[in-house]
Scaffold this motif. Structure first.
Motif, PDB file in Angstrom:
ATOM      1  N   MET A   1     -37.796   4.799  19.290  1.00 32.57           N
ATOM      2  CA  MET A   1     -38.683   4.603  18.145  1.00 32.57           C
ATOM      3  C   MET A   1     -40.043   5.199  18.463  1.00 32.57           C
ATOM      4  SD  MET A   1     -39.556   1.133  16.002  1.00 32.57           S
ATOM      5  CE  MET A   1     -40.273   1.252  14.364  1.00 32.57           C
ATOM      6  N   ASP A   2     -40.557   6.014  17.546  1.00 24.33           N
ATOM      7  CA  ASP A   2     -41.862   6.649  17.706  1.00 24.33           C
ATOM      8  C   ASP A   2     -42.766   6.236  16.555  1.00 24.33           C
ATOM      9  OD1 ASP A   2     -41.171   8.081  20.033  1.00 24.33           O
ATOM     10  OD2 ASP A   2     -40.226   9.650  18.832  1.00 24.33           O
ATOM     11  N   LEU A   3     -43.948   5.732  16.900  1.00 19.74           N
ATOM     12  CA  LEU A   3     -44.944   5.331  15.922  1.00 19.74           C
ATOM     13  C   LEU A   3     -46.231   6.094  16.181  1.00 19.74           C
ATOM     14  CD1 LEU A   3     -44.434   1.444  16.154  1.00 19.74           C
ATOM     15  CD2 LEU A   3     -43.454   2.984  14.450  1.00 19.74           C
TER      16      LEU A   3
ATOM     17  N   TRP B   1     -49.029   3.654   9.572  1.00 19.02           N
ATOM     18  CA  TRP B   1     -47.945   3.666  10.546  1.00 19.02           C
ATOM     19  C   TRP B   1     -46.649   4.084   9.854  1.00 19.02           C
ATOM     20  CZ3 TRP B   1     -48.921   3.337  15.549  1.00 19.02           C
ATOM     21  CH2 TRP B   1     -50.062   2.664  15.989  1.00 19.02           C
ATOM     22  N   ASP B   2     -45.877   4.947  10.500  1.00 19.06           N
ATOM     23  CA  ASP B   2     -44.589   5.400   9.975  1.00 19.06           C
ATOM     24  C   ASP B   2     -43.484   4.749  10.798  1.00 19.06           C
ATOM     25  OD1 ASP B   2     -42.445   6.650   8.878  1.00 19.06           O
ATOM     26  OD2 ASP B   2     -42.923   8.656   9.603  1.00 19.06           O
ATOM     27  N   TYR B   3     -42.710   3.860  10.148  1.00 17.27           N
ATOM     28  CA  TYR B   3     -41.679   3.108  10.864  1.00 17.27           C
ATOM     29  C   TYR B   3     -40.285   3.719  10.700  1.00 17.27           C
ATOM     30  CZ  TYR B   3     -45.304  -0.475  11.108  1.00 17.27           C
ATOM     31  OH  TYR B   3     -46.474  -1.145  11.358  1.00 17.27           O
ATOM     32  N   ASN B   4     -40.183   4.879  10.043  1.00 18.88           N
ATOM     33  CA  ASN B   4     -38.866   5.474   9.802  1.00 18.88           C
ATOM     34  C   ASN B   4     -38.367   6.332  10.955  1.00 18.88           C
ATOM     35  OD1 ASN B   4     -38.444   4.362   7.245  1.00 18.88           O
ATOM     36  ND2 ASN B   4     -39.661   5.971   6.256  1.00 18.88           N
TER      37      ASN B   4
ATOM     38  N   ASN C   1     -16.687  10.752  23.870  1.00 18.42           N
ATOM     39  CA  ASN C   1     -17.099  11.763  22.902  1.00 18.42           C
ATOM     40  C   ASN C   1     -17.348  11.186  21.510  1.00 18.42           C
ATOM     41  OD1 ASN C   1     -16.921  13.913  24.770  1.00 18.42           O
ATOM     42  ND2 ASN C   1     -14.708  14.049  24.455  1.00 18.42           N
ATOM     43  N   ASN C   2     -17.171   9.880  21.341  1.00 18.56           N
ATOM     44  CA  ASN C   2     -17.398   9.233  20.045  1.00 18.56           C
ATOM     45  C   ASN C   2     -18.823   8.692  19.986  1.00 18.56           C
ATOM     46  OD1 ASN C   2     -14.679   9.714  19.332  1.00 18.56           O
ATOM     47  ND2 ASN C   2     -14.056   7.842  20.415  1.00 18.56           N
ATOM     48  N   LYS C   3     -19.392   8.699  18.772  1.00 19.82           N
ATOM     49  CA  LYS C   3     -20.799   8.332  18.658  1.00 19.82           C
ATOM     50  C   LYS C   3     -21.093   7.772  17.274  1.00 19.82           C
ATOM     51  CE  LYS C   3     -25.387  10.460  19.149  1.00 19.82           C
ATOM     52  NZ  LYS C   3     -26.099  11.739  19.427  1.00 19.82           N
ATOM     53  N   LEU C   4     -21.893   6.696  17.240  1.00 25.92           N
ATOM     54  CA  LEU C   4     -22.429   6.131  16.005  1.00 25.92           C
ATOM     55  C   LEU C   4     -23.944   6.154  16.092  1.00 25.92           C
ATOM     56  CD1 LEU C   4     -22.220   4.587  13.302  1.00 25.92           C
ATOM     57  CD2 LEU C   4     -22.160   2.465  14.648  1.00 25.92           C
ATOM     58  N   SER C   5     -24.592   6.763  15.064  1.00 25.08           N
ATOM     59  CA  SER C   5     -26.049   6.870  15.045  1.00 25.08           C
ATOM     60  C   SER C   5     -26.582   6.252  13.762  1.00 25.08           C
ATOM     61  CB  SER C   5     -26.499   8.329  15.126  1.00 25.08           C
ATOM     62  OG  SER C   5     -26.071   8.931  16.325  1.00 25.08           O
ATOM     63  N   LEU C   6     -27.668   5.464  13.910  1.00 20.14           N
ATOM     64  CA  LEU C   6     -28.349   4.853  12.778  1.00 20.14           C
ATOM     65  C   LEU C   6     -29.829   5.166  12.881  1.00 20.14           C
ATOM     66  CD1 LEU C   6     -26.658   1.317  12.855  1.00 20.14           C
ATOM     67  CD2 LEU C   6     -26.048   3.233  11.371  1.00 20.14           C
ATOM     68  N   GLY C   7     -30.429   5.609  11.779  1.00 19.95           N
ATOM     69  CA  GLY C   7     -31.852   5.924  11.792  1.00 19.95           C
ATOM     70  C   GLY C   7     -32.094   7.395  11.527  1.00 19.95           C
ATOM     71  N   MET C   8     -33.136   7.938  12.186  1.00 18.28           N
ATOM     72  CA  MET C   8     -33.485   9.348  12.012  1.00 18.28           C
ATOM     73  C   MET C   8     -32.619  10.194  12.927  1.00 18.28           C
ATOM     74  SD  MET C   8     -35.194  11.555  10.370  1.00 18.28           S
ATOM     75  CE  MET C   8     -36.491  10.635   9.540  1.00 18.28           C
TER      76      MET C   8
ATOM     77  N   LEU D   1     -31.540  13.674   8.986  1.00 27.99           N
ATOM     78  CA  LEU D   1     -30.923  12.670   8.124  1.00 27.99           C
ATOM     79  C   LEU D   1     -31.464  11.298   8.490  1.00 27.99           C
ATOM     80  CD1 LEU D   1     -28.506  12.196   5.992  1.00 27.99           C
ATOM     81  CD2 LEU D   1     -27.249  11.387   7.997  1.00 27.99           C
ATOM     82  N   LEU D   2     -31.974  10.584   7.506  1.00 25.02           N
ATOM     83  CA  LEU D   2     -32.343   9.185   7.682  1.00 25.02           C
ATOM     84  C   LEU D   2     -31.214   8.354   7.110  1.00 25.02           C
ATOM     85  CD1 LEU D   2     -34.350   7.025   8.535  1.00 25.02           C
ATOM     86  CD2 LEU D   2     -35.436   7.229   6.290  1.00 25.02           C
ATOM     87  N   GLY D   3     -30.354   7.854   7.998  1.00 23.74           N
ATOM     88  CA  GLY D   3     -29.176   7.136   7.538  1.00 23.74           C
ATOM     89  C   GLY D   3     -28.225   6.875   8.686  1.00 23.74           C
ATOM     90  N   ALA D   4     -26.933   7.102   8.437  1.00 21.12           N
ATOM     91  CA  ALA D   4     -25.894   6.805   9.424  1.00 21.12           C
ATOM     92  C   ALA D   4     -25.019   8.027   9.650  1.00 21.12           C
ATOM     93  CB  ALA D   4     -25.031   5.633   8.950  1.00 21.12           C
ATOM     94  N   TYR D   5     -24.605   8.209  10.911  1.00 15.13           N
ATOM     95  CA  TYR D   5     -23.732   9.318  11.296  1.00 15.13           C
ATOM     96  C   TYR D   5     -22.691   8.786  12.278  1.00 15.13           C
ATOM     97  CZ  TYR D   5     -22.185  13.348  14.042  1.00 15.13           C
ATOM     98  OH  TYR D   5     -21.427  14.274  14.708  1.00 15.13           O
ATOM     99  N   LEU D   6     -21.424   9.150  12.038  1.00 10.48           N
ATOM    100  CA  LEU D   6     -20.329   8.701  12.896  1.00 10.48           C
ATOM    101  C   LEU D   6     -19.481   9.888  13.299  1.00 10.48           C
ATOM    102  CD1 LEU D   6     -18.471   6.497  14.158  1.00 10.48           C
ATOM    103  CD2 LEU D   6     -17.260   6.447  11.952  1.00 10.48           C
ATOM    104  N   LYS D   7     -19.245  10.013  14.606  1.00  9.46           N
ATOM    105  CA  LYS D   7     -18.306  11.001  15.138  1.00  9.46           C
ATOM    106  C   LYS D   7     -17.197  10.247  15.851  1.00  9.46           C
ATOM    107  CE  LYS D   7     -17.748  14.974  18.194  1.00  9.46           C
ATOM    108  NZ  LYS D   7     -16.557  14.386  18.832  1.00  9.46           N
ATOM    109  N   LYS D   8     -15.970  10.373  15.347  1.00  4.91           N
ATOM    110  CA  LYS D   8     -14.813   9.676  15.884  1.00  4.91           C
ATOM    111  C   LYS D   8     -13.669  10.659  15.999  1.00  4.91           C
ATOM    112  CE  LYS D   8     -12.044   6.210  16.965  1.00  4.91           C
ATOM    113  NZ  LYS D   8     -12.085   5.554  18.281  1.00  4.91           N
TER     114      LYS D   8
END
Length: 436
Positions: free
Chosen positions: A34-36, A53-56, A66-73, A88-95
């Motif tokens: 997280m970067d503020l 302050w930017d909280y996004n 090799n599988n990954k779940l990402s939430l956020g920026m 992308l501000l959201g969710a990303y899944l690699k399965k």
């Protein structure tokens, strides 16, 4: 980190907070970032602006092999060579062979530079790729379906990619495809590439739902011949395939590169290029404008010295009036790096344009770095520049690391215009970083 940039008239204070956390639980790796940041701007001691302050700007990852779940920026993969990936501000899944994402995307495609809601999926299997994407701009949805595959036969490698797009509101149904063929014949490597986009497909990517269609084809080849490496390329392109626009542009380009590997001391290079662009009236096919660009360059890159000399000319011809604009330029760049604490760079440009005087520009730059006591670093750049007036710049930075958690940096920038003013511009920068 706290940063103070103190000028004689304008100053700013910036606060940076960066949080990094990682932990392994069984075979899962957990990561959080997280970067503020927040800034205050001053003019002669008075606060003129203050940011929020930017909280996004945060990212949470769960990784298993090799599988990954990402939430956020996070970021999304490139869906197609015609539709690039982006933040992308959201969710990303690699399965396994699948990639799925949803969120608010920020990208630049064609005329479009904005943030949209995006949902997509990609399936991969060896060289094959299938994807589906929904791009939602305030309820105006574009749907894309893409397919790509790779075929290999003897010395031929063929890659095909196609994509179809459709808009939920407008009567737009467009397509694009790309063909790339790599081959090795008679000790020469060849590449043929063809790209095509229909008018409706360009309109789907446009903020204004406007497109006219275009294609381009290119041929490249390279061959190793003893100590020489030879490369050449040839290309042609045309736009306004729908003939809905008032103008048609046809482009032709050609280029070559010759590299000579003399010995361990360096590589010599000779390159040239030529591009011609013709503009026609759609109604009459009358050629009204021609742009010619030509360049010839010689280069040398060695262990300590490197040189680059280039000559170029750009000519714009307005055929109806007979008016011409010619821009000629010569550049030379010399770099000396003895693999020591310092290195030198010298650039010199000469430019001549029609109906204007000959202009010269040069820059001489000296960089110096040194470390003291293993935790004190000094970095300086001294530059003498003459572009719009003779100017002398000096940038100095002193960095001290108390330990792994504390560091301090101070920078002093000095600038003086030697011909027009004797005034010395000064700027002081202070940074303190605390890690815990």
């Amino acid at each position: 980190m706290l940063k103070l940039d103190i000028g004689e008239y304008n100053s700013n204070i910036s606060e940076y907070i960066s949080l990094d956390y990682s932990q392994t639980i069984n075979d899962y790796d957990l990561e959080f970032e997280m970067d503020l940041d927040k800034s205050y701007f001053f003019t002669e001691g008075i606060v003129t602006d203050e940011t929020d302050w930017d909280y996004n700007n945060y990212l949470f990852n769960v990784i298993q092999g090799n599988n990954k779940l990402s939430l956020g920026m996070t970021s999304v993969p490139s869906f197609s060579k015609f539709l690039y990936g982006g933040d992308l501000l959201g969710a990303y899944l690699k399965k396994d062979n699948y990639q799925i994402w949803y969120g608010s995307s920020s990208n630049s495609q064609g005329f479009r530079v904005d943030s949209n809601q995006e949902m997509g999926m990609i399936w991969r299997n060896d060289g094959r790729k299938v994807g589906y994407l929904i791009d939602d701009e305030s309820g105006d949805k574009n749907h894309y379906l893409s397919y790509a595959d790779r075929y290999t036969l003897n010395n031929i490698d063929l890659y095909l990619e196609s994509i179809v797009g459709q808009n939920s509101r407008d009567d737009l149904l467009g397509e694009a495809f790309s063909l790339s063929l790599d081959s090795y014949l008679s000790d020469i490597n060849y590449n043929i590439n063809l790209d095509y986009q229909s008018a409706d497909f360009e309109a789907l990517k446009s903020r204004f739902d406007s497109g006219n269609g275009k294609y381009n084809i290119s041929l490249e080849g390279y061959k190793s011949l003893g100590r020489y490496l030879l490369r050449s390329n040839l290309g042609y392109g045309e736009n306004n395939l729908s003939r809905r626009s008032s103008w048609i542009t046809k482009d032709f380009d050609w280029g070559f590169d010759i590299d000579y590997y003399g010995d361990i001391n360096g590589v010599y290079g000779l390159s040239g290029s030529y591009k011609r662009s013709n503009e026609y009236r759609t109604a009459t096919m009358l050629n009204t404008f021609v742009e010619d660009k030509a360049e010839l360059a010689f280069s040398y890159e060695g262990n300590q010295w490197s040189y680059n000399l280039s000559l170029s000319q750009n000519k714009d011809s307005y055929l109806a009036s007979g008016f011409e604009l010619i821009d000629k330029e010569a550049k030379i760049s010399i770099n000396y790096d003895p693999d020591s604490n310092y290195w030198l760079t010298f650039d010199y440009n000469i430019n001549e344009k029609s109906y204007s005087n000959l202009r010269r520009y040069y820059s001489l730059k000296l960089n110096y770095q040194r470390s003291f006591f293993n935790n004190l670093d000094y970095d300086s750049t001294l530059e003498l520049e003459d572009k719009y007036g003779l100017k002398l710049n000096l940038q100095q930075t002193l960095f001290y690391e108390f330990n792994e958690s504390h560091s301090f940096e101070v920078g002093l920038n000095l600038k003086q215009y030697l011909e027009s003013s004797k005034y010395l511009y000064k700027s002081l920068i202070l940074k303190y970083k605390l890690s815990f």
